[in-house]
Design an enzyme around this catalytic site. Structure first.
Site, mmCIF file in Angstrom:
data_model
loop_
_atom_site.group_PDB
_atom_site.id
_atom_site.type_symbol
_atom_site.label_atom_id
_atom_site.label_comp_id
_atom_site.label_asym_id
_atom_site.label_seq_id
_atom_site.Cartn_x
_atom_site.Cartn_y
_atom_site.Cartn_z
ATOM 1 N N GLU A 10 -2.573 -9.079 2.927
ATOM 2 C CA GLU A 10 -3.382 -9.438 4.099
ATOM 3 C C GLU A 10 -4.570 -9.260 4.822
ATOM 4 O O GLU A 10 -5.157 -10.212 5.839
ATOM 5 C CB GLU A 10 -1.982 -8.830 6.058
ATOM 6 C CG GLU A 10 -2.880 -7.651 6.196
ATOM 7 C CD GLU A 10 -2.772 -6.557 4.851
ATOM 8 O OE1 GLU A 10 -2.669 -5.347 5.281
ATOM 9 O OE2 GLU A 10 -1.653 -6.426 4.821
ATOM 10 N N CYS A 31 0.644 -1.118 0.030
ATOM 11 C CA CYS A 31 -0.019 -0.071 0.099
ATOM 12 C C CYS A 31 1.070 1.555 0.046
ATOM 13 O O CYS A 31 1.432 1.519 -0.623
ATOM 14 C CB CYS A 31 -0.737 -0.039 0.854
ATOM 15 S SG CYS A 31 -2.025 0.958 1.161
ATOM 16 N N HIS A 85 -3.902 -5.244 -0.102
ATOM 17 C CA HIS A 85 -3.153 -5.294 1.385
ATOM 18 C C HIS A 85 -3.402 -6.739 0.885
ATOM 19 O O HIS A 85 -4.760 -7.645 1.461
ATOM 20 C CB HIS A 85 -4.650 -5.605 1.975
ATOM 21 C CG HIS A 85 -4.288 -3.471 2.683
ATOM 22 N ND1 HIS A 85 -3.349 -2.767 2.962
ATOM 23 C CD2 HIS A 85 -4.523 -2.373 1.660
ATOM 24 C CE1 HIS A 85 -3.371 -1.739 4.110
ATOM 25 N NE2 HIS A 85 -3.811 -1.081 2.543
#
Length: 216
Positions: free
Chosen positions: A195, A84, A193
């Site tokens: 994650e 990001c 992202h």
């Protein structure tokens, strides 16, 4: 000997979620540490550079913690993953906050999404927030096991426009086609992202924890 992975802490980003996801997929015995220690970053086998928020705040935080030099060195010498804002600040300049000089590892600008409509005529909301597809325009070890056009989770109002098209390894459409992932040498960076991107995101992170940092 077990490896160490540094998750760079400069006061911005969902660090615990990133660290938890990396630890979940890393080989057994890997040390995953959230840190702002230049010494630890430069001793780690791999470095993850996450982030979210405003470009000016990011650069101010990196400078206040004396992290610019160690991050620049780490990116040249070991597998390095930007996420990001950690991707955006690798370029020269951002239009955010009235204009911000960035790390300038790669030539290019960070620009705000223009107002517009999608293919169905609906107004595009800014920031882009939600799931979108990434087209893999170049093969890379971190794409292994991730199908082309897989969906990842994005939250951003600005996008990366590198000058060198060969940097781009992934593209996404949101009113325009933009660079969603870039790579050169030991650096891989992604706008979304991983994650927060379910199995495909975890696969990409798993690949990073095993990547030798080579990419031609």
């Amino acid at each position: 000997m077990a490896e160490a992975i540094a998750i760079v802490d400069y006061g911005m980003g969902n660090l615990r979620s990133v660290a938890k996801a990396v630890a979940h997929v890393a080989p057994a015995g890997t040390e995953v540490r959230i840190t702002d220690s230049a010494e630890y970053i430069l001793s780690a086998d791999r470095v993850v550079f996450p982030g979210q928020g405003a470009a000016a705040d990011c650069m101010a935080a990196l400078k206040s913690r004396d992290l610019i030099a160690p991050l620049t060195e780490a990116a040249k010498t070991r597998p390095f993953l930007g996420i990001c804002m950690g991707m955006q600040v690798m370029l020269d300049h951002s239009d955010e906050n009235g204009g911000v000089h960035l790390l300038a590892w790669f030539k290019g600008a960070v620009q705000r999404f223009p107002a517009g409509v999608d293919a169905s005529g609906l107004a595009l909301k800014i920031p882009q927030m939600g799931w979108n597809e990434i087209r893999q325009v170049r093969p890379h070890p971190l794409w292994h096991g991730v199908a082309d056009m897989s969906r990842f989770y994005f939250v951003h109002s600005y996008y990366c426009a590198p000058e060198d098209a060969s940097l781009t390894v992934g593209e996404t459409e949101y009113g325009l086609r933009y660079t969603a992932a870039l790579a050169r040498g030991s650096v891989f960076a992604i706008q979304s992202h991983p994650e927060k991107s379910a199995d495909d995101g975890l696969t990409l992170l798993k690949n990073f924890t095993r990547w030798d940092g080579r990419f031609d």
